[in-house]
Design a protein around this motif. Structure first.
Motif, PDB file in Angstrom:
ATOM      1  N   UNK A   1      34.378  61.547 132.607  1.00  0.00           N
ATOM      2  CA  UNK A   1      34.183  60.642 133.747  1.00  0.00           C
ATOM      3  C   UNK A   1      35.485  59.968 134.213  1.00  0.00           C
ATOM      4  N   UNK A   2      35.421  59.355 135.329  1.00  0.00           N
ATOM      5  CA  UNK A   2      36.513  58.626 136.027  1.00  0.00           C
ATOM      6  C   UNK A   2      37.921  59.103 135.682  1.00  0.00           C
ATOM      7  N   UNK A   3      38.688  58.328 134.902  1.00  0.00           N
ATOM      8  CA  UNK A   3      40.106  58.655 134.701  1.00  0.00           C
ATOM      9  C   UNK A   3      40.394  59.690 133.620  1.00  0.00           C
ATOM     10  N   UNK A   4      39.366  60.322 133.055  1.00  0.00           N
ATOM     11  CA  UNK A   4      39.587  61.221 131.915  1.00  0.00           C
ATOM     12  C   UNK A   4      40.549  62.371 132.245  1.00  0.00           C
ATOM     13  N   UNK A   5      40.415  62.913 133.454  1.00  0.00           N
ATOM     14  CA  UNK A   5      41.275  64.041 133.837  1.00  0.00           C
ATOM     15  C   UNK A   5      42.733  63.634 133.888  1.00  0.00           C
ATOM     16  N   UNK A   6      42.995  62.499 134.525  1.00  0.00           N
ATOM     17  CA  UNK A   6      44.385  62.037 134.617  1.00  0.00           C
ATOM     18  C   UNK A   6      44.922  61.586 133.262  1.00  0.00           C
ATOM     19  N   UNK A   7      44.039  61.061 132.419  1.00  0.00           N
ATOM     20  CA  UNK A   7      44.468  60.657 131.072  1.00  0.00           C
ATOM     21  C   UNK A   7      44.924  61.893 130.290  1.00  0.00           C
TER      22      UNK A   7
ATOM     23  N   UNK B   1      40.681  55.019 137.513  1.00  0.00           N
ATOM     24  CA  UNK B   1      39.453  54.292 137.163  1.00  0.00           C
ATOM     25  C   UNK B   1      39.122  53.261 138.246  1.00  0.00           C
ATOM     26  N   UNK B   2      40.165  52.568 138.692  1.00  0.00           N
ATOM     27  CA  UNK B   2      39.967  51.556 139.743  1.00  0.00           C
ATOM     28  C   UNK B   2      39.472  52.218 141.037  1.00  0.00           C
ATOM     29  N   UNK B   3      40.114  53.321 141.421  1.00  0.00           N
ATOM     30  CA  UNK B   3      39.738  53.986 142.679  1.00  0.00           C
ATOM     31  C   UNK B   3      38.336  54.571 142.593  1.00  0.00           C
ATOM     32  N   UNK B   4      38.014  55.113 141.427  1.00  0.00           N
ATOM     33  CA  UNK B   4      36.686  55.718 141.278  1.00  0.00           C
ATOM     34  C   UNK B   4      35.606  54.667 141.466  1.00  0.00           C
ATOM     35  N   UNK B   5      35.849  53.514 140.890  1.00  0.00           N
ATOM     36  CA  UNK B   5      34.889  52.416 140.983  1.00  0.00           C
ATOM     37  C   UNK B   5      34.726  52.001 142.448  1.00  0.00           C
ATOM     38  N   UNK B   6      35.873  51.805 143.127  1.00  0.00           N
ATOM     39  CA  UNK B   6      35.829  51.342 144.520  1.00  0.00           C
ATOM     40  C   UNK B   6      35.118  52.362 145.410  1.00  0.00           C
ATOM     41  N   UNK B   7      35.414  53.641 145.218  1.00  0.00           N
ATOM     42  CA  UNK B   7      34.808  54.658 146.079  1.00  0.00           C
ATOM     43  C   UNK B   7      33.334  54.878 145.770  1.00  0.00           C
TER      44      UNK B   7
END
Ligand code: NDP
Length: 477
Positions: A174-180, A109-115
């Motif tokens: 969205x964002x971290x859903x896959x890794x979650x 989530x953090x990386x997605x936001x930054x990128x």
């Protein structure tokens, strides 16, 4: 030559994913911190497809068609950040970085936001199936923006496992859903493995069967509703004899289970979300217990039943009871895992199709199993199902298994065989279906020592009892 997609991080997983892409006719750019791995891969597997090896990050980025698509396959944490930091200055608007390592969803989530602030797309992608899956078709759980999946999806679906012609890959959210979702997959994997291990222990200790006979029992179970990769490999492990000593392999392996951390993450996230994933938690703690030599050595001589087994009529049908208990406990573990995904989706604003998640786990991944079809069907019948346990097919399965399940848990307690998975699954089942729980007493205790107040069954409002006074009057708080 320009490449369609690039892979950076060419250890076991990255190498196999790159080969899988090349075997499917995609031109793959290669990059690795240590260039030797890049060269070795390009040379040793040149006959499998077209690779474009690069010695530097700059050369790698230049070799990619735009928008660039870069899959990272490096250890989660600092290494992933280091590689992202190396690439981002070289990339342009619309390029996509795909983190296929086992990152924690909060990092994603953090990386997605930054990128996305830099105009880049970031896709945190869960990949399951180990090295074999990466090469021949894994189960793929990509998160990130839906637009990124539009261009990436066909490629990922191409290299994923297929079941009934359907790719085991879907955009999770969205964002971290896959890794979650990948994290919870691994948590469920812990629970499933623990339950199978308990079934083995009961057959071994409770009935005195040897590993070879237990292997055959599991092979038999694998023909029915328990049909799954984990049961299949369990049979193989149990049938295996140690090459050196000729002893059953399970008897020469140290009984201390290790873990890399995704089970722990699943439990930590569940604690934060307030979702009782008791099966995953017990499985994770069972690994910790097994690995705690000091504790086990200190406790070895504690009094208790040991070496007892069921004999005669009591042993009759017990193996079938264990199969029933295993199936029922497995349903509970999966129901809990899906509840965690549901809660995560609510908390983080993801729209996750739970039936679709079950269906992409049918192939490629470690928990692939026939039983997942039942879960997909359940969510198709009722997408907003509160718990899988109330779906008609599972009500029926647990209804049929229930007497056996209770016999197994009771026998295990009497024989002194630890079954944290089976027992906690049954406790959860009885807990959620209970008319009244002793939580009422807990509320009383909390109000007594901390004036934490309570609600009443007969009236709305919040109440407090004046415990310290003689008349102990109730008043609205
Ligand atoms: P490793 O996790 O062992 O990672 C090794 C690779 O990462 C090498 O290419 C290494 O480069 C590179 N690397 C390590 N640190 C850095 C760094 N600081 N900067 C740049 N590159 C670095 O490889 P695996 O293939 O086992 O796993 C890759 C990822 O896939 C991990 O996140 C893992 O959790 C995940 N995963 C693994 C599965 C499995 O079954 N193994 C299953 C599913 C996911 P170098 O060659 O220079 O050392």
């Amino acid at each position: 030559q320009t490449a369609e997609i690039g892979v950076s991080g060419l250890a076991t997983m990255g190498r196999n994913l790159a080969r899988n892409l090349a075997r499917h006719g995609h031109t793959v750019a290669l990059h690795n911190r240590t260039a030797k791995r890049t060269r070795d891969l390009a040379e040793n597997f040149a006959d499998e497809g077209t690779f474009v090896p690069a010695e530097s990050a700059e050369e790698f980025v230049r070799s990619l068609e735009r928008p660039r698509r870069i899959i990272l396959m490096v250890p989660a944490g600092k290494a992933t950040d280091a590689v992202i930091d190396e690439f981002t200055p070289l990339l342009e608007q619309g390029d996509v970085i795909i983190d296929a390592g086992n990152a924690h969803f909060a990092d994603t989530r953090r990386r997605e936001k930054a990128l996305s602030d830099m105009g880049l797309n970031f896709v945190g992608m869960g990949v399951s199936g180990g090295e074999e899956g990466a090469l021949n078709g894994p189960s793929i759980m990509p998160g990130g923006p839906a637009e990124a999946y539009e261009s990436l999806g066909p490629l990922l679906e191409d290299i994923s496992a297929k079941v009934d012609g359907q790719p085991c890959c879907t955009h999770i959210g969205a964002d971290g859903a896959g890794h979650f979702v990948k994290m919870v997959h691994n948590g469920i994997e812990y629970a499933d493995m623990q339950l199978i291990a308990e079934a083995y222990d009961l057959l071994r200790q409770g009935l005195g069967m040897d590993p070879a006979a237990i292997a055959e029992t599991f092979t038999g179970w694998n023909q029915g509703r328990l049909d799954s990769y984990l049961i299949e490999i369990t049979s193989e492990v149990l049938a295996h004899a140690d090459a050196e000593t000729g002893k059953p392999f399970v008897d020469v392996v140290a009984d201390e289970a290790e873990q890399k951390g995704t089970g722990r993450w699943t439990v930590q996230a569940a604690l934060d979300l307030g979702v009782p994933v008791t099966g995953i938690a017990e499985a994770t703690f069972a690994r910790s217990l097994s690995g705690n030599r000091t504790l086990r050595d200190a406790a070895r001589s504690l009094p208790g039943v040991s070496g007892a087994r069921l004999e005669g009529a009591a042993a009759e049908g017990f193996a079938d009871d264990i199969e029933q208990a295993l199936y029922a406990s497995k349903i509970v573990a999966y129901a809990q895992g899906f509840n965690e995904i549901q809660a995560g989706a609510e908390e983080y604003g993801w729209t996750i199709d739970l039936g679709r998640v079950a269906s992409i786990w049918r192939g490629g991944c470690i928990i692939r199993a026939k039983f997942l079809e039942e879960i997909t069907a359940a969510y198709e019948r009722e997408p907003k199902l509160t718990t899988l346990l109330t779906d008609s097919s599972f009500v029926e399965a647990i209804g049929g298994a229930q007497d056996s399940w209770r016999r197994v848990v009771a026998s295990a307690a009497q024989l002194g065989i630890p079954t944290p998975g089976f027992s906690s699954a049954l406790a959860y089942y009885d807990g959620i279906r209970a008319e009244r729980l002793p939580a009422a007493l807990v509320q009383g205790q909390r109000d007594f020592f901390g004036a934490h107040t309570y609600r009443r069954t007969d009236r709305d409002g919040t109440f407090h009892t004046a415990w310290a006074t003689d008349d102990r009057a109730e008043s609205e708080a």
